[in-house]
Motif scaffolding. Structure first.
Motif, PDB file in Angstrom:
ATOM      1  N   GLY A 172      26.521  49.213  31.983  1.00 15.00           N
ATOM      2  CA  GLY A 172      27.045  50.614  32.971  1.00 15.00           C
ATOM      3  C   GLY A 172      25.890  50.581  34.073  1.00 15.00           C
ATOM      4  N   GLY A 173      25.928  52.066  34.667  1.00 17.81           N
ATOM      5  CA  GLY A 173      25.139  51.709  36.096  1.00 17.81           C
ATOM      6  C   GLY A 173      26.471  51.601  37.441  1.00 17.81           C
ATOM      7  N   GLU A 174      25.670  52.560  38.319  1.00 12.56           N
ATOM      8  CA  GLU A 174      26.947  51.970  39.289  1.00 12.56           C
ATOM      9  C   GLU A 174      27.145  51.218  40.078  1.00 12.56           C
ATOM     10  N   SER A 175      26.514  50.220  39.612  1.00 13.60           N
ATOM     11  CA  SER A 175      27.127  48.946  39.981  1.00 13.60           C
ATOM     12  C   SER A 175      28.280  48.218  39.385  1.00 13.60           C
ATOM     13  N   ASN A 176      27.981  48.232  38.225  1.00 11.48           N
ATOM     14  CA  ASN A 176      29.173  47.364  37.438  1.00 11.48           C
ATOM     15  C   ASN A 176      29.119  45.794  37.207  1.00 11.48           C
ATOM     16  N   ASP A 177      28.015  45.374  37.420  1.00 10.15           N
ATOM     17  CA  ASP A 177      27.648  43.940  37.685  1.00 10.15           C
ATOM     18  C   ASP A 177      28.005  43.360  35.726  1.00 10.15           C
ATOM     19  N   CYS A 178      28.087  44.151  35.206  1.00 10.23           N
ATOM     20  CA  CYS A 178      28.494  43.590  34.300  1.00 10.23           C
ATOM     21  C   CYS A 178      28.794  44.372  33.137  1.00 10.23           C
ATOM     22  N   PRO A 179      30.779  44.074  33.176  1.00  7.28           N
ATOM     23  CA  PRO A 179      31.302  44.986  33.166  1.00  7.28           C
ATOM     24  C   PRO A 179      31.161  44.182  31.450  1.00  7.28           C
ATOM     25  N   VAL A 180      31.947  45.490  30.739  1.00  8.34           N
ATOM     26  CA  VAL A 180      32.676  45.328  29.539  1.00  8.34           C
ATOM     27  C   VAL A 180      34.246  44.674  29.780  1.00  8.34           C
ATOM     28  N   PHE A 181      34.721  43.459  28.938  1.00 14.09           N
ATOM     29  CA  PHE A 181      36.171  43.372  29.629  1.00 14.09           C
ATOM     30  C   PHE A 181      36.203  42.952  27.448  1.00 14.09           C
ATOM     31  N   ASP A 182      37.749  42.008  28.045  1.00  7.59           N
ATOM     32  CA  ASP A 182      38.356  42.369  25.849  1.00  7.59           C
ATOM     33  C   ASP A 182      38.291  40.208  26.708  1.00  7.59           C
ATOM     34  N   ARG A 221      19.094  39.922  17.926  1.00  5.83           N
ATOM     35  CA  ARG A 221      20.025  39.927  17.162  1.00  5.83           C
ATOM     36  C   ARG A 221      20.638  40.865  17.852  1.00  5.83           C
ATOM     37  N   GLN A 222      20.211  42.708  17.248  1.00  9.98           N
ATOM     38  CA  GLN A 222      20.912  43.634  17.524  1.00  9.98           C
ATOM     39  C   GLN A 222      21.910  44.441  19.022  1.00  9.98           C
ATOM     40  N   TYR A 223      20.645  42.852  20.195  1.00 12.20           N
ATOM     41  CA  TYR A 223      21.810  42.602  21.555  1.00 12.20           C
ATOM     42  C   TYR A 223      22.802  42.277  20.888  1.00 12.20           C
ATOM     43  N   LEU A 224      23.082  40.860  20.412  1.00  6.35           N
ATOM     44  CA  LEU A 224      23.996  39.991  19.975  1.00  6.35           C
ATOM     45  C   LEU A 224      25.010  40.774  19.418  1.00  6.35           C
ATOM     46  N   ASN A 225      24.225  42.314  17.969  1.00  4.78           N
ATOM     47  CA  ASN A 225      25.327  42.517  17.129  1.00  4.78           C
ATOM     48  C   ASN A 225      25.928  43.407  18.331  1.00  4.78           C
ATOM     49  N   PHE A 226      25.609  44.222  19.867  1.00  5.80           N
ATOM     50  CA  PHE A 226      26.104  44.533  20.155  1.00  5.80           C
ATOM     51  C   PHE A 226      27.107  44.175  21.284  1.00  5.80           C
ATOM     52  N   LEU A 227      26.662  43.102  21.776  1.00  5.59           N
ATOM     53  CA  LEU A 227      27.916  42.160  22.193  1.00  5.59           C
ATOM     54  C   LEU A 227      29.008  41.528  21.075  1.00  5.59           C
ATOM     55  N   SER A 228      28.507  41.535  20.388  1.00  2.14           N
ATOM     56  CA  SER A 228      29.627  41.033  19.286  1.00  2.14           C
ATOM     57  C   SER A 228      30.980  41.900  19.078  1.00  2.14           C
ATOM     58  N   HIS A 229      30.560  43.576  19.148  1.00  2.00           N
ATOM     59  CA  HIS A 229      31.522  44.244  18.812  1.00  2.00           C
ATOM     60  C   HIS A 229      31.855  45.032  19.800  1.00  2.00           C
ATOM     61  N   VAL A 230      31.482  45.540  21.100  1.00  4.26           N
ATOM     62  CA  VAL A 230      32.085  45.929  22.167  1.00  4.26           C
ATOM     63  C   VAL A 230      32.861  45.497  23.175  1.00  4.26           C
ATOM     64  N   THR A 231      33.797  47.086  22.962  1.00  4.62           N
ATOM     65  CA  THR A 231      35.499  46.466  23.545  1.00  4.62           C
ATOM     66  C   THR A 231      35.706  47.707  25.068  1.00  4.62           C
ATOM     67  N   PRO A 232      36.628  47.420  25.606  1.00  7.82           N
ATOM     68  CA  PRO A 232      36.598  48.523  26.902  1.00  7.82           C
ATOM     69  C   PRO A 232      37.062  49.802  25.416  1.00  7.82           C
ATOM     70  N   GLN A 233      37.649  49.299  24.601  1.00  6.72           N
ATOM     71  CA  GLN A 233      38.085  50.806  23.795  1.00  6.72           C
ATOM     72  C   GLN A 233      37.062  51.431  23.569  1.00  6.72           C
ATOM     73  N   ASN A 234      35.754  50.704  22.421  1.00  7.25           N
ATOM     74  CA  ASN A 234      35.201  51.722  21.905  1.00  7.25           C
ATOM     75  C   ASN A 234      33.522  51.762  22.678  1.00  7.25           C
ATOM     76  N   ALA A 235      33.746  51.357  24.277  1.00  8.35           N
ATOM     77  CA  ALA A 235      32.155  51.556  25.011  1.00  8.35           C
ATOM     78  C   ALA A 235      32.483  53.035  24.875  1.00  8.35           C
ATOM     79  N   LYS A 236      30.710  53.412  25.200  1.00  6.73           N
ATOM     80  CA  LYS A 236      30.450  54.900  25.181  1.00  6.73           C
ATOM     81  C   LYS A 236      29.425  54.681  26.626  1.00  6.73           C
ATOM     82  N   PRO A 237      29.950  55.111  27.863  1.00 10.91           N
ATOM     83  CA  PRO A 237      28.866  54.142  28.666  1.00 10.91           C
ATOM     84  C   PRO A 237      27.456  55.431  28.458  1.00 10.91           C
ATOM     85  N   ASP A 238      27.505  56.680  27.506  1.00 11.40           N
ATOM     86  CA  ASP A 238      26.652  57.146  28.275  1.00 11.40           C
ATOM     87  C   ASP A 238      25.911  57.563  27.028  1.00 11.40           C
ATOM     88  N   ASP A 239      25.927  56.351  26.090  1.00  9.58           N
ATOM     89  CA  ASP A 239      25.190  55.846  24.925  1.00  9.58           C
ATOM     90  C   ASP A 239      23.710  55.444  25.576  1.00  9.58           C
TER      91      ASP A 239
END
Ligand code: TV7
Ligand code: CA
Ligand code: ZN
Length: 397
Positions: free
Chosen positions: A98-108, A71-89
């Motif tokens: 995150g990470g250098e490859s950016n395989d799983c970007p946060v997109f709209d 549920r914590q993971y889904l909570n994160f997935l359901s709230h994260v946006t390109p605007q509020n994402a904190k890549p050092d969190d």
């Protein structure tokens, strides 16, 4: 007398919500949801939509996804946006972003996207357990790398695990087969401790000339699940590691020999087939030399086992060939034969025209040994099959 009898056909259903197409991972990212637009257009142009039951499934709910995911993971997935994402969190990194490859970007629209493809696989699985379909298709699913609390390799939610969990409510044994060029690690891991799911993945395995492993770096022939004999999952997993350039005849032989043996020994009540199209020749990320009909041979073979089948997509990074393959495989499911000349009334017909793009035909030659030399010798493949058969002996108890 019997002339008007309905031919012995299969009930095929097609589960697709066109809203998935409108999501973008980013311009340079290899995963292109619009390959599904091309796929649907070919299916419609060939008239295959009239041969299946079509559904536009609603998105999966948070609770439906929480049957597998934290549920914590889904909570994160359901709230994260390109605007509020904190890549050092630390949570951001821990959840696989995150990470250098950016395989799983946060997109709209990320949450919408994952619930749409998840909802489609769940709906397809329901159609099988209701016995409304013999074969249920979701080309937007097949995202086999997602873990219960980590996004990985372009996959955020594991629709396959969710669908198998639903199938297990009505089926004692489910066989999962994965022909994507990558190892189906997320599905394997999710069911590693049960004997009610057998996972079988065919994939590229090994290091490149710089010493980097092919993603995700797991899936050697020796990896057969837990080793502890008290673990019920022991021996209920088989990996077939392959090298660059495998050709049609080799792959077809290998697939049929190994899969026939697994089906005969495991006797599944239902089958889930992940038909990732990145195992085709000419794929942007793949390394194999398969043609469309050799890839489709795997679907034909599985159809021949006469069990309920969930057919799902997966990888595939040369969109025109993804569309060709999944259109061909839809025709295999319904039992139709398609003409090699593409119908002329396809909206994005240019995508399939010109010698580079396949000359307006459905089955262009994708075998290209200049791109990927075949380093799989028949001898090596025979040894692999021998080891696979040895691994399967565990099923005999
Ligand atoms: C199921 N390969 C998913 C397959 C997932 C493959 C990878 C890329 C890639 C990502 C991009 C991008 C890319 C051209 C290709 C180990 C690394 C790779 C250093 C930079 N272009 C499926 C995942 C795989 C993202 N990941 O099975 C944004 O290729 O190999 C890796 C990981 C980390 C370090 N980096 C290299 O088919 C759907 N990613 C362009 C933009
Ligand atoms: Ca695979
Ligand atoms: Zn893949």
């Amino acid at each position: 007398e019997y002339g008007m009898e309905k031919p012995q056909g299969y009930n095929v259903s097609f589960h697709y919500n066109p809203h998935v197409e409108y999501h973008h991972f980013g311009s340079s990212h290899p995963m292109k949801p619009w390959r599904l637009t091309l796929t649907k257009q070919l299916i419609v142009a060939y008239g295959l939509e009239y041969t299946m039951d079509l559904y536009e499934p609603r998105p999966a709910s948070f609770d439906e996804l929480a049957v597998f995911h934290d549920r914590q993971y889904l909570n994160f997935l359901s709230h994260v946006t390109p605007q509020n994402a904190k890549p050092d969190d630390p949570a951001y990194i821990a959840f696989g972003f995150g990470g250098e490859s950016n395989d799983c970007p946060v997109f709209d629209g990320l949450w919408n996207y994952v619930s749409l493809y998840g909802g489609a696989s769940l709906h397809a699985a329901h159609n099988l357990t209701n016995k409304q379909s013999d074969i249920a298709i979701n080309w937007s699913g097949g995202l086999h790398h997602a873990k219960k609390n980590v996004a990985s390799g372009f996959c955020y939610v594991n629709d396959i695990v969710l669908a198998i969990q639903h199938l297990l409510t009505q089926n004692q044994r489910v066989l999962y087969i994965d022909i994507d060029v990558h190892h189906g690690d997320g599905v394997e891991q999710a069911f590693e401790s049960t004997d009610r799911v057998f996972t079988l993945s065919y994939h590229k395995y090994g290091n490149d000339r710089h010493g980097y492993p092919f993603f995700p770096g797991t899936g050697n022939i020796t990896e057969t699940g837990p080793t502890d004999p008290s673990n019920r999952g022991k021996g209920h997993c088989l990996n077939i590691p392959l090298e660059d350039g495998i050709d049609d005849e080799q792959y077809k032989w290998l697939f049929k020999t190994v899969t026939d043996a697994v089906v005969q020994k495991y006797q599944p009540n239902a089958i889930v087939l992940q038909s990732g199209a990145d195992s085709l020749g000419g794929d942007r990320l793949g390394r194999f030399n398969l043609n469309i009909k050799a890839h489709g041979f795997c679907i034909e073979t599985v159809k021949g086992y006469q069990r309920p089948i969930l057919v799902i997509g997966g990888g595939g990074y040369t969109p025109r060939n993804v569309a060709r393959t999944w259109c061909h495989e839809t025709s295999v499911c319904v039992g139709a034969t398609l003409h090699d000349n593409l119908p002329s009334h396809i909206p994005y017909i240019q995508a399939f025209q010109g010698s580079e793009n396949g000359d307006g035909i459905l089955y262009p030659d994708l075998h290209n040994t200049k791109r990927h030399e075949n380093v799989n010798t028949n001898q090596k493949l025979q040894n692999l099959v021998a080891k696979a058969m040895e691994n399967l002996r565990y099923l005999e108890g």
